[in-house]
Enzyme design. Structure first.
Site, PDB file in Angstrom:
ATOM      1  N   SER A  64      -3.121   6.683  -0.052  1.00 44.06           N
ATOM      2  CA  SER A  64      -2.728   6.274   1.298  1.00 44.06           C
ATOM      3  C   SER A  64      -1.362   6.804   1.710  1.00 44.06           C
ATOM      4  CB  SER A  64      -2.751   4.745   1.400  1.00 44.06           C
ATOM      5  OG  SER A  64      -4.051   4.277   1.160  1.00 44.06           O
ATOM      6  N   ARG A 193       3.167  -6.073  -3.581  1.00 43.47           N
ATOM      7  CA  ARG A 193       3.847  -5.598  -2.368  1.00 43.47           C
ATOM      8  C   ARG A 193       3.672  -6.580  -1.214  1.00 43.47           C
ATOM      9  NH1 ARG A 193      -0.102  -0.504  -0.980  1.00 43.47           N
ATOM     10  NH2 ARG A 193      -1.962  -1.724  -0.542  1.00 43.47           N
ATOM     11  N   ARG A 263       6.181   6.345  -6.007  1.00 38.59           N
ATOM     12  CA  ARG A 263       5.714   5.824  -4.715  1.00 38.59           C
ATOM     13  C   ARG A 263       6.446   4.528  -4.399  1.00 38.59           C
ATOM     14  NH1 ARG A 263      -0.484   4.841  -2.661  1.00 38.59           N
ATOM     15  NH2 ARG A 263      -0.082   2.818  -1.731  1.00 38.59           N
ATOM     16  N   ASP A 265       6.033   1.842  -1.988  1.00 37.46           N
ATOM     17  CA  ASP A 265       5.623   0.530  -1.475  1.00 37.46           C
ATOM     18  C   ASP A 265       5.488  -0.550  -2.544  1.00 37.46           C
ATOM     19  OD1 ASP A 265       3.371   1.854  -2.407  1.00 37.46           O
ATOM     20  OD2 ASP A 265       2.027   1.060  -0.864  1.00 37.46           O
ATOM     21  N   ARG A 266       4.968  -0.208  -3.707  1.00 37.51           N
ATOM     22  CA  ARG A 266       4.801  -1.218  -4.758  1.00 37.51           C
ATOM     23  C   ARG A 266       5.975  -1.232  -5.746  1.00 37.51           C
ATOM     24  NH1 ARG A 266       0.158  -4.023  -4.848  1.00 37.51           N
ATOM     25  NH2 ARG A 266      -1.623  -3.229  -3.648  1.00 37.51           N
ATOM     26  N   ASP A 444      -7.903   8.421   5.363  1.00 43.16           N
ATOM     27  CA  ASP A 444      -6.788   9.052   4.657  1.00 43.16           C
ATOM     28  C   ASP A 444      -7.201   9.556   3.280  1.00 43.16           C
ATOM     29  OD1 ASP A 444      -7.246   6.454   3.849  1.00 43.16           O
ATOM     30  OD2 ASP A 444      -5.138   5.942   3.586  1.00 43.16           O
ATOM     31  N   HIS A 445      -8.297   9.008   2.745  1.00 45.57           N
ATOM     32  CA  HIS A 445      -8.845   9.413   1.438  1.00 45.57           C
ATOM     33  C   HIS A 445     -10.128   8.636   1.241  1.00 45.57           C
ATOM     34  CE1 HIS A 445      -7.708   5.514  -0.220  1.00 45.57           C
ATOM     35  NE2 HIS A 445      -6.518   5.675   0.336  1.00 45.57           N
TER      36      HIS A 445
END
Length: 514
Positions: A64, A193, A263, A265-266, A444-445
């Site tokens: 994402s 998150r 990454r 966000d988390r 997005d995937h």
């Protein structure tokens, strides 16, 4: 009174990939009369959302964050994963001044180097090869006390696949003659998150106090005990790894702590627990003054060292709209709100001039198979109202269901999620057509189109590297171009809006007006 705007709407169905095979395919198994009719009767194409086409390694599944960065940038953006792979290969990583500085400072003071991160070959939040390189860097620079705190995946990897990774690190430390894996815990706790601080607290206590619900002599023993308790990798409870006679690996003032997730966000919540002086998510039993290094910048307001600061993107879709005095709306649920804002804007936290944002709370359930429709009804209601408001030139919306329910591996729930989305798409398409706007539907995937791993027979909880659909709904007579990718979407939208495409955008329009 200002003229009512006819919006260009982008709907991103998160995790909604395209797969011909019908077996274990929640999208095929669901009743989707609306999407079926759009695919049959409207201009459409398939686009790439993984691998080199989105700046990831070849055949690497999309995700994402990567997807939304490419969608908003209008150019292929080389991801942190690829960038780090290259840096490790050419050994620039081993000379990174932030990483070497933190290790050297701890070593010279006789302190420990703690390395934490998602121990996974998934490549979504981290990669175990990067963690291995960090262990090697610490050892090469003479650090004696090297402790690895392994967050286990089972979400971007098969549900019970951590053992081989853990063994690899046990063998590495044995070969080095120093360092060890000091703890294991599932990402469910360490990488929340959604402000579920009770989960994060369990991980924080494990790291700072070297205290957990369980203890084992070796990582494999700890993991097998978790499996015996029916905990898959993602949900492994806090487990201290410490054989008799081994020193405690609790964190102390002056230790270095390197967080190897790339990454953001988390990674934010547990980072804030360590870094923020005014942290109030939970009452910390032990506040440690560690030399904390983020591998990448998790948020602009987290004030600590960053090994790989972000490369800034100029003239993303959002910025270009603002420069051209256009109004825009970003809307999603909690789970994907950061994606349609921060990531779609190329890693920019603040909204642009003329950019509004609407956040719909995701349901508070343990896992989304318990509520596969999530908050899609409320999201659709707000989205339809925005389309009809006449306020916006463009609207970007993400529906998280296909991805979040796909991650649970529960086929029946994923089918329900896809069916809920079909109703939403119907409402949105009607609203767009009623105001003379234009709509692009994409993803997005992939995820929900592959719910079982044919090789292992286990639930397939990860993303896929399959293409995603792109459908045009509107009154323009357009012809679809084959061979597109996510970074072609922003130029496509600008082209359909009759706007100039900035030179920084190297993507090409995928619908040509005839």
């Amino acid at each position: 009174m200002s003229v009512s705007k006819k919006p260009m709407v982008l709907v991103i169905l998160d995790g909604y990939g395209y797969r011909e095979e019908q077996q274990d395919n929640a999208i095929f198994s669901a009743k989707t009369p609306v999407m079926d009719a759009l695919w049959a009767n409207r201009p459409h194409t398939l686009i790439d959302a993984s691998g080199l086409e989105v700046g990831l390694p070849d055949r690497q599944m999309g995700n994402s964050e990567v997807g939304h960065v490419n969608l908003g940038a209008g150019r292929i953006v080389y991801q942190d994963l690829t960038r780090l792979d290259v840096e490790i290969k050419d050994r620039a990583f081993f000379a990174n001044p932030v990483l070497t500085g933190a290790v050297d400072k701890a070593k010279n003071a006789g302190k420990a180097v703690h390395i934490m991160g998602l121990l996974s070959a998934g490549g979504v939040h981290s990669h175990e090869d990067h963690i291995m390189a960090m262990v090697e860097l610490a050892a090469e620079r003479g650090a004696e006390k090297i402790y690895l705190h392994a967050f286990l995946d089972g979400r971007d990897t098969p549900p019970r696949s951590a053992e081989s990774s853990l063994k690899k690190f046990e063998e590495k430390f044995a070969a080095l003659g120093k360092g060890r894996v000091a703890s294991i815990i599932g990402r469910y706790y360490a990488m929340d998150r959604d402000n579920r601080w009770d989960r994060v607290e369990k991980a924080y206590d494990l790291l700072t106090l070297a205290q957990g619900e369980f203890q084992a002599d070796t990582t494999v023993a700890g993991l097998q005990a978790a499996y015996a308790r029916d905990e898959n990798d993602e949900f492994v409870k806090a487990t201290v790894i410490r054989a008799e006679g081994q020193p405690d690996a609790a964190m102390e003032d002056g230790d270095a702590l390197i967080f190897m997730n790339f990454r953001a966000d988390r990674a934010r919540e547990i980072t804030r627990a360590f870094v923020n002086a005014d942290f109030d998510g939970f009452a910390r039993k032990k506040v440690v003054n560690v030399d904390f290094v983020m591998l990448t910048e998790y948020a602009a307001d987290i004030k600590t060292a960053v090994a790989y600061p972000p490369a800034s993107l100029v003239n993303t879709f959002g910025e270009w709209m603002a420069k051209n005095d256009k109004t825009q709306l970003r809307i999603s649920e909690t789970e994907k709100y950061a994606h349609v804002t921060f990531f779609f804007n190329g890693g920019v936290e603040e909204s642009f001039k003329g950019e509004d944002r609407i956040l719909i709370n995701s349901p508070k359930v343990a896992t989304y198979d318990l509520q596969p429709e999530m908050s899609s009804a409320e999201l659709t209601e707000k989205l339809v109202a925005a389309i009809k408001s006449g306020k916006y030139d463009t609207i970007i919306c993400n529906y998280p269901n296909g991805d979040m329910v796909g991650h649970t591996g529960v086929m029946e729930a994923a089918v329900k999620a896809v069916e809920a989305l079909d109703h939403c798409v119907e409402e949105v398409a009607k609203a767009v057509e009623s105001v003379g706007g234009q709509l692009l539907i994409t993803a997005d995937h992939g995820n929900a189109e592959q719910m079982r791993d044919p090789a292992t027979g286990q639930a397939h909880t990860a993303h896929t590297n399959l293409p995603v659909p792109l459908i045009y709904v509107g009154d323009k007579n357009v012809k679809a171009v084959e061979g597109g990718k996510l970074s072609d979407i922003a130029p496509t939208m600008l082209s359909l809006m009759g706007m100039e495409i900035p030179q920084e955008m190297t993507g090409k329009p995928l619908f040509i007006v005839e």
